[in-house]
Design an enzyme around this catalytic site. Structure first.
Site, PDB file in Angstrom:
ATOM      1  N   ASP A  59       0.882  -1.172   0.000  1.00 44.41           N
ATOM      2  CA  ASP A  59       0.000   0.000   0.000  1.00 44.41           C
ATOM      3  C   ASP A  59       0.915   1.215   0.000  1.00 44.41           C
ATOM      4  O   ASP A  59       1.517   1.547   1.015  1.00 44.41           O
ATOM      5  CB  ASP A  59      -0.886  -0.037   1.257  1.00 44.41           C
ATOM      6  N   LYS A  67       3.037  11.121  -3.422  1.00 50.60           N
ATOM      7  CA  LYS A  67       1.991  10.484  -4.228  1.00 50.60           C
ATOM      8  C   LYS A  67       1.169  11.518  -4.994  1.00 50.60           C
ATOM      9  O   LYS A  67       0.683  11.255  -6.085  1.00 50.60           O
ATOM     10  CB  LYS A  67       1.088   9.675  -3.290  1.00 50.60           C
ATOM     11  N   GLU A  78      -7.036   0.508  -4.754  1.00 50.41           N
ATOM     12  CA  GLU A  78      -7.093   0.439  -3.286  1.00 50.41           C
ATOM     13  C   GLU A  78      -8.447  -0.054  -2.766  1.00 50.41           C
ATOM     14  O   GLU A  78      -8.483  -0.940  -1.903  1.00 50.41           O
ATOM     15  CB  GLU A  78      -6.746   1.809  -2.685  1.00 50.41           C
ATOM     16  N   ASP A 115     -12.684   5.712   2.471  1.00 51.27           N
ATOM     17  CA  ASP A 115     -11.256   5.756   2.802  1.00 51.27           C
ATOM     18  C   ASP A 115     -10.854   7.163   3.235  1.00 51.27           C
ATOM     19  O   ASP A 115     -10.715   8.062   2.413  1.00 51.27           O
ATOM     20  CB  ASP A 115     -10.444   5.312   1.572  1.00 51.27           C
TER      21      ASP A 115
END
Ligand code: ADP
Ligand code: MG
Length: 624
Positions: free
Chosen positions: A25, A87, A185, A207
């Site tokens: 992850d 990211k 994800e 999330d």
């Protein structure tokens, strides 16, 4: 491995030969690595027992970069060389990063499409920074598992586009990892809960991480997850809760005005600690040393915190509503809700999510580990540690499928990494007056020009009724079934004429070829866009020339005197000439010039055709 297939019959490994595979992850705030050991998927800890690796890389002069906790601690004092939240930069172009969101870093001014950050260790791209995080996790895995890794599944947000996915893959390759698959994800979270083994249904994944919020609606259909919709807020997460609590402390302790950077950092740290403490306790003592050295102490209760963070939690609910609307479903149709991200530990968040979805969310698996766990399970399957029948989960198209359009351009109907089965349709039209057939060229690849893509099939649609250019409506449908078989149908909608072909793109293309093609598409992205612009302009010029020449032939003599005709001929040949060049602006100008020169002629033709259409009819008919 063949294209569009996960495994080939007879290629599964022997049952006793367990291959080491990991799931990663790669998060904005934290990253994790997990693996299936003795049938159990679990995240791996570093030497000090920490599972979460802060996604922070600090570059030093003449030394290897530092990754994780110690880099994170150094971030406030060395912000230029310490890269956080990399990211957010993945797959972004230099234009995207001119945003003030990234103004901490010094970007190198250059022409290349990939932005580079200036550090004491040299200029680094987001791909290289991510590779450092991945290297660190890879080393941890090799040490813990004691052997060479056969491959890794790396998770990406469901909304990541081609460039962002490719950047992630490139980072993995740089880190020496064999990427078995990029996995969404939310899908990984669903897999972690074993939802892929359950009956078909709709799953909502909520999330809430450190700085981002994502909600995804997935539909599970015979073992294949389809992303129905995604929504979120790229600037909303636990950090905002910390900031709200920190502001409250400043108010209470009366230190609004004189706080410096270091003080604010300590406050944020204390706020975060308090927030996390309130996940288990009803109240916590908050302490802060004022600028004058005096100590302030106070109580923060859960109820106090709710007042501070409720508006933030509410901000996550409207994306949930939007995602459901985009997916075209009601909240009652959601079968499961899965909680992901460290911030979903906050009990208030769970309450609000439960209230909105009208069902208790799944929280049994640690929300900051659940994505890595799902990735590890998938990696285990893809590495060949499971019987064949479990191999068919989650298939995607590795290269985009498209059609050749005028000028040798590729129009993509289904983009790379789309989960199959899938069907997409698009309407095209004819190019010439009276065109009765259309030749359809199916291509595969990421590049803009057909000549740089792989040709899959050609077929023709005949029997289109003759119409003026642009009037026919030809609907082309691409359908890829669960086995990766592509069929293409073309239908002219006004007449219903249909033609169909089956294409099997799994022949011939090796993984290395895919890689080369992807690399090419990255390297050539900029040049491709430019040549596309040129080709489009040239096609437009051809269209204008052709239409005008046809018109002149029919009625040029009727409507134009010699002087007018000469002017038009001049403008026409000027356009002919400039259309041999690649100068987009010059072609545009020449088209414009030709259009101006022709305007009187065009008007005369138009008037006459209106008169012609009206002749024999009374004016009233047209007015009704
Ligand atoms: P990301 O997906 O952005 O990498 P994570 O899923 O790791 O982020 O979430 C990090 C966030 O989770 C931080 O804001 C952190 O404060 C929050 N968090 C972690 N543990 C807890 C806890 N026990 N209670 C409340 N919030 C927590
Ligand atoms: Mg996350």
């Amino acid at each position: 491995m063949a294209l569009l297939q996960i495994s080939e019959p007879g290629q599964a490994t022997a049952p006793h030969q367990h291959r080491l595979a990991i799931g990663i992850d790669l998060g904005t705030t934290n990253s994790l690595v997990a693996s299936v050991r003795s049938g159990l998927a679990e995240t791996l800890a570093d030497e000090s027992g920490q599972h979460l690796l802060p996604s922070v890389v600090r570059y030093l002069q003449h030394q290897q970069p530092v990754v994780g906790q110690s880099a994170k601690e150094a971030a406030p004092d060395d912000p230029m060389n310490t890269i956080v939240s990399v990211k957010r930069l993945m797959g972004r172009g230099i234009e995207d990063v001119r945003d003030n969101e990234f103004d901490t870093y010094k970007f190198v001014e250059q022409e290349s499409a990939v932005p580079r950050i200036h550090t004491v260790a040299g200029d680094v791209s987001a791909i290289e920074v991510s590779a450092e995080i991945l290297k660190s996790l890879r080393a941890r895995a090799e040490k813990t598992l004691g052997g060479d890794l056969s491959g890794a599944v790396i998770t990406v947000p469901a909304y990541f586009d081609e460039a962002q996915r490719q950047a992630t893959k490139d980072a993995a390759r740089l880190a020496g990892l064999n990427v078995l698959r990029l996995l969404n994800e939310p899908t990984a979270a669903a897999v972690a809960y074993g939802l892929d083994k359950k009956s078909d249904g709709i799953i909502a994944i909520y999330d809430l991480g450190g700085g981002t919020f994502d909600v995804s609606i997935l539909r599970l259909n015979r073992g294949v997850f389809e992303v129905m919709a995604t929504a979120g807020d790229s600037a909303l997460g636990g950090d905002d809760m910390d900031a709200a609590i920190a502001r409250w402390i400043m108010q209470q302790a009366n230190i609004q005005d004189d706080a410096d950077h270091a003080q604010i950092r300590r406050l944020m740290h204390e706020a975060r600690r308090a927030k996390e403490a309130l996940t288990d306790a009803d109240a916590t003592t908050v302490e802060v040393v004022r600028m004058d050295g005096s100590l302030w102490q106070g109580q923060l209760t859960r109820a106090d915190m709710h007042e501070l963070i409720d508006s933030l939690i509410r901000k996550t609910i409207s994306p949930c509503r939007r995602a459901l609307r985009d997916a075209g479903i009601g909240v009652d149709e959601v079968d499961e809700v899965v909680m992901v991200g460290g911030s979903t530990r906050v009990p208030r968040v769970r309450e609000q999510v439960e209230a909105f979805f009208k069902r208790p969310p799944l929280v049994d698996i640690d929300p900051d580990k659940v994505v890595a766990v799902g990735a590890a399970l998938q990696a285990d399957v893809l590495a060949g540690n499971k019987p064949d029948e479990e191999m068919l989960l989650l298939d995607v198209i590795p290269l985009s499928l498209g059609l050749e359009t005028m000028g040798g351009l590729s129009e993509k109907l289904i983009s790379r990494n789309t989960t199959i089965p899938v069907a997409r349709a698009q309407e095209f039209t004819t190019y010439k007056d009276g065109q009765t057939a259309m030749s359809i060229h199916v291509v595969q690849g990421e590049r803009e020009m057909v000549q740089d893509c792989r040709s899959l099939a050609r077929f023709s649609l005949h029997g289109i009724p003759p119409m003026v250019a642009g009037a026919a409506r030809i609907r082309v449908t691409f359908q890829v079934d669960a086995d990766g078989l592509l069929s293409v149908t073309a239908q002219e909608l006004t007449s219903g004429v249909q033609s169909r072909i089956e294409v099997k793109p799994s022949y011939g293309l090796e993984d290395t070829e895919i890689e080369q093609m992807l690399r090419d598409s990255m390297e050539h992205a900029r040049g491709d866009m430019e040549s596309r612009r040129v080709r489009e302009q040239q096609v437009e010029a051809d269209r204008v020339i052709e239409a005008l020449e046809a018109a002149l032939q029919t009625d040029g003599e009727q409507y134009l005197d010699q002087a007018e005709r000469e002017k038009i001929d001049q403008a026409l040949s000027a356009l002919h000439q400039v259309n041999q060049t690649e100068d987009v602006e010059a072609i545009k100008a020449a088209i414009k010039n030709l259009e101006t020169t022709c305007s009187a002629y065009v008007e005369r033709r138009m008037n006459s055709s209106i008169q012609h259409a009206m002749s024999g009819h009374s004016i009233e008919e047209f007015e009704s």
